[in-house]
Design an enzyme around this catalytic site. Structure first.
Site, PDB file in Angstrom:
ATOM      1  N   ARG A 273       0.848  -1.192   0.000  1.00  0.00           N
ATOM      2  CA  ARG A 273       0.000   0.000   0.000  1.00  0.00           C
ATOM      3  C   ARG A 273       0.885   1.245   0.000  1.00  0.00           C
ATOM      4  O   ARG A 273       1.973   1.250   0.598  1.00  0.00           O
ATOM      5  CB  ARG A 273      -0.834  -0.033   1.279  1.00  0.00           C
ATOM      6  CG  ARG A 273      -1.858   1.083   1.445  1.00  0.00           C
ATOM      7  CD  ARG A 273      -2.961   0.995   0.463  1.00  0.00           C
ATOM      8  NE  ARG A 273      -4.145   1.717   0.897  1.00  0.00           N
ATOM      9  CZ  ARG A 273      -5.132   2.038   0.065  1.00  0.00           C
ATOM     10  NH1 ARG A 273      -5.086   1.706  -1.204  1.00  0.00           N
ATOM     11  NH2 ARG A 273      -6.200   2.654   0.513  1.00  0.00           N
TER      12      ARG A 273
ATOM     13  N   THR B  40      -9.674   0.703  -9.342  1.00  0.00           N
ATOM     14  CA  THR B  40      -8.719  -0.262  -8.843  1.00  0.00           C
ATOM     15  C   THR B  40      -8.814  -1.392  -9.839  1.00  0.00           C
ATOM     16  O   THR B  40      -9.700  -1.415 -10.666  1.00  0.00           O
ATOM     17  CB  THR B  40      -9.187  -0.644  -7.417  1.00  0.00           C
ATOM     18  OG1 THR B  40      -9.133   0.515  -6.599  1.00  0.00           O
ATOM     19  CG2 THR B  40      -8.406  -1.777  -6.793  1.00  0.00           C
TER      20      THR B  40
ATOM     21  N   THR C 168      -3.993  -0.486  -7.221  1.00  0.00           N
ATOM     22  CA  THR C 168      -4.824   0.672  -7.534  1.00  0.00           C
ATOM     23  C   THR C 168      -4.043   1.970  -7.618  1.00  0.00           C
ATOM     24  O   THR C 168      -2.960   2.108  -7.034  1.00  0.00           O
ATOM     25  CB  THR C 168      -5.913   0.817  -6.432  1.00  0.00           C
ATOM     26  OG1 THR C 168      -6.827   1.842  -6.791  1.00  0.00           O
ATOM     27  CG2 THR C 168      -5.324   1.154  -5.079  1.00  0.00           C
TER      28      THR C 168
ATOM     29  N   SER D  94      -7.798   0.793   3.318  1.00  0.00           N
ATOM     30  CA  SER D  94      -8.267   0.316   2.014  1.00  0.00           C
ATOM     31  C   SER D  94      -9.458  -0.621   2.187  1.00  0.00           C
ATOM     32  O   SER D  94      -9.739  -1.092   3.297  1.00  0.00           O
ATOM     33  CB  SER D  94      -7.120  -0.434   1.336  1.00  0.00           C
ATOM     34  OG  SER D  94      -7.565  -1.074   0.172  1.00  0.00           O
ATOM     35  N   SER D  95     -10.129  -0.901   1.070  1.00  0.00           N
ATOM     36  CA  SER D  95     -11.182  -1.933   1.050  1.00  0.00           C
ATOM     37  C   SER D  95     -10.759  -3.131   0.210  1.00  0.00           C
ATOM     38  O   SER D  95     -11.543  -4.063   0.030  1.00  0.00           O
ATOM     39  CB  SER D  95     -12.465  -1.356   0.439  1.00  0.00           C
ATOM     40  OG  SER D  95     -12.967  -0.328   1.239  1.00  0.00           O
TER      41      SER D  95
ATOM     42  N   GLY E 137     -13.591   0.437  -4.804  1.00  0.00           N
ATOM     43  CA  GLY E 137     -13.607   1.170  -3.525  1.00  0.00           C
ATOM     44  C   GLY E 137     -14.321   0.331  -2.472  1.00  0.00           C
ATOM     45  O   GLY E 137     -14.088  -0.879  -2.367  1.00  0.00           O
TER      46      GLY E 137
HETATM   47  N1  GLY Z   1      -8.502   2.977  -3.279  1.00  0.00           N
HETATM   48  C1  GLY Z   1      -9.537   2.081  -2.951  1.00  0.00           C
HETATM   49  C2  GLY Z   1      -9.224   1.217  -1.797  1.00  0.00           C
HETATM   50  O1  GLY Z   1      -8.071   0.977  -1.509  1.00  0.00           O
HETATM   51  O2  GLY Z   1     -10.131   0.773  -1.133  1.00  0.00           O
END
Ligand code: GLY
Length: 552
Positions: A72, A362, A380, A433-434, A455
């Site tokens: 990330r 993403t 993403t 994040s998701s 997302g």
């Molecule tokens: N940028 C979308 C996520 O990481 O959830």
């Protein structure tokens, strides 16, 4: 759909899926293929494939062991908690567009780590197909030509917007317009060849010098300098200090299957665990999939799990995430006990279940090789085409991942997520994040590799795939094609694809739900292993957004 026994890939773009299969045919394993597909998508799927962003990879080895790699983005050292709040207390656009929106990218470090731990082919060989696609050109299919055209229109609107008259931002956006247009300034059309010599050079440097060439060497300080010159806040030490991290995956059982998924700083795995624990507690599997009552219970569960997500989860290196409680089925059961089977609970009446003591676009792809090694990778730039800025001379498109932090408590981010102080910006911190790269195992045997972009809808898309495969006897193809429904606590509304039956939609409204229709939720490029024949069945979510499944 593509069926094989030796290797399978499902990704958002055709040439990239073929690169994955070609790498496995050359003797590479699933991790080699996943890294090659990721680099190829950085060339051919610029809306989300990238080397300027970040993501998460879940790997399961043929011996059944598994790992999660967190790559990330991190907030630069010069980032501050209120950097996107202006003097009048309003959240500015700087967290979404322009160089200030960019976290320090993790993709190159993450892929280098995955390759060093598990890869078989030489690093340069794994990067070669992406370099060729960038240097010699990639043929644009209709989805990608249209997608780039839409991005040009959006960036063009920002250029004309009087609120973005800052000369540095204007210059950055104009150079992006040039990057994605033909030399005469017109947009590329379907079937045309798009060459990216700058990106080819950057990828060549990475192929020769490894991740160090990207973060240190000439490139790292050069990128930092250029981002700063455009108004951003990167410094060479931010890039030199970036690290991918090996994390312990979240593992749990659901209806006789083992699920391996991503821990924080993605909320994906925790939320998936909570949704499935809620499904068990509320006995959702006994109800028909396409029924008002099942969707009502499912949405009520989501409302509660997303309240926890938004208030309690953040970067575990900065805050204490109450993992034991959040993953505990009896905690989830208590949260679900208040659900009224006949009436929607307004989200204003739902709060997170614990007190913290004190923190769209993403892409997902799936790979399985003939030995059973499996990779679920979601990465993403955050929004489509990220911050809409290409670092000049590098082909590196900047992410706008900083918007995944809480810019201001109580203010929605671009996905409408209203998040708490546990996810506030801090130097070196990773934004929540998701992303939910997930691997499903049954009786010790690989069953499926799952994931999606979207997302906050990512986790609910994965949850719906898992429930359909396990509880409703559906094939992966059927599960991927089925109508998707989402709720995230706030805003208090169900997002449903337009294919939701009008009868169910009216009945949900009669129960007190607001139903908002969306064109398409997620883009689930996944693979299942046929439980009877062990064949690899790769399914690309082509109806929603193109993509390709390849297998041999
Ligand atoms: N940028 C979308 C996520 O990481 O959830």
């Amino acid at each position: 759909m593509a069926v094989g026994t030796q290797g399978a890939v499902s990704s958002a773009e055709s040439a990239a899926s073929d690169v994955g299969v070609a790498i496995m045919k050359k003797g590479g394993n699933a991790v080699d293929a996943a890294v090659a597909v990721g680099f190829a998508l950085s060339v051919t799927h610029p809306t989300a494939g990238n080397i300027g962003g970040g993501g998460f990879m879940v790997v399961r080895l043929p011996d059944g062991t598994s790992t999660a790699i967190d790559y990330r983005e991190m907030a630069p050292q010069a980032a501050t908690r209120d950097m996107y709040v202006d003097a009048s207390g309003q959240v500015t656009k700087e967290g979404r567009i322009g160089p200030k929106a960019a976290g320090i990218p993790g993709v190159v470090a993450g892929f280098a780590m995955a390759h060093a731990k598990y890869g078989k082919l030489p690093w340069a060989e794994v990067l070669a197909p992406a370099i060729a696609l960038a240097r010699d050109g990639a043929v644009l299919d209709s989805f990608h030509a249209q997608d780039m055209g839409r991005a040009l229109t959006r960036v063009g609107e920002y250029v004309k917007d009087p609120n973005s008259s800052d000369p540095e931002l204007q210059a950055a956006l104009k150079s992006t317009l040039a990057y994605f247009s033909k030399p005469d300034g017109s947009p590329y059309a379907e079937g045309e060849l798009w060459k990216q010599p700058d990106l080819a050079q950057t990828l060549e440097a990475v192929a020769k010098g490894g991740a160090d060439a990207f973060y240190k060497g000439k490139l790292g300080p050069d990128m930092a300098k250029k981002v700063k010159a455009m108004g951003g806040i990167w410094a060479p030490k931010d890039l030199a200090g970036y690290r991918a991290i090996v994390r312990e995956p979240i593992r749990f059982s659901y209806h006789g299957h083992d699920i391996i998924t991503m821990p924080p700083p993605s909320a994906g795995g925790v939320v998936l665990r909570q949704i499935l624990a809620a499904a068990e507690y509320l006995e959702m599997s006994k109800l028909p999939w396409d029924s008002t009552q099942r969707i009502h219970l499912y949405v009520e569960a989501l409302r509660r799990t997303y309240a926890d997500r938004n208030e309690l989860i953040g970067d575990p290196d900065f805050i204490k995430v109450p993992m034991a409680e959040l993953l505990d089925t009896s905690y989830v059961g208590k949260r679900m006990a208040g659900i009224d089977p006949k009436k929607a609970t307004p989200s204003s009446e739902i709060k997170a279940g614990l007190q913290l003591r004190e923190s769209q676009h993403t892409t997902h792809y799936s790979v399985i090789d003939g030995s059973g090694m499996a990779v679920a990778n979601t990465y993403t730039l955050n929004a489509g085409f990220g911050a809409k800025v290409v670092i000049p001379g590098t082909g590196v498109l900047l992410n706008n991942e900083m918007d995944d932090f809480t810019s201001k408590v109580g203010s929605p981010n671009m996905f409408g997520l209203v998040q708490g102080p546990q996810n506030a910006i801090a130097p070196g911190k990773r934004m929540l994040s998701s992303m939910t790269p997930t691997i499903l195992v049954k009786d010790g045997k690989l069953r499926a590799v799952l994931g999606s972009p979207g997302g906050p809808t990512i986790t609910t898309t994965v949850a719906q795939l898992v429930m359909q495969l396990i509880d409703h006897g559906r094939t992966l193809q059927q599960a991927v094609e089925a109508t998707r429904v989402h709720h995230q606590w706030l805003p208090d509304q169900i997002l449903a694809e337009g294919t939701l039956s009008p009868t169910i939609s009216s009945e949900l409204q009669a129960l007190g739900h607001k139903v908002v229709t969306w064109d398409g939720i997620g883009h689930a490029n996944c693979i299942e292993v046929d439980p009877k024949t062990s064949r690899l069945i790769a399914v690309a979510d082509v109806k929603r957004d193109g993509g390709k499944a390849s297998a041999y």
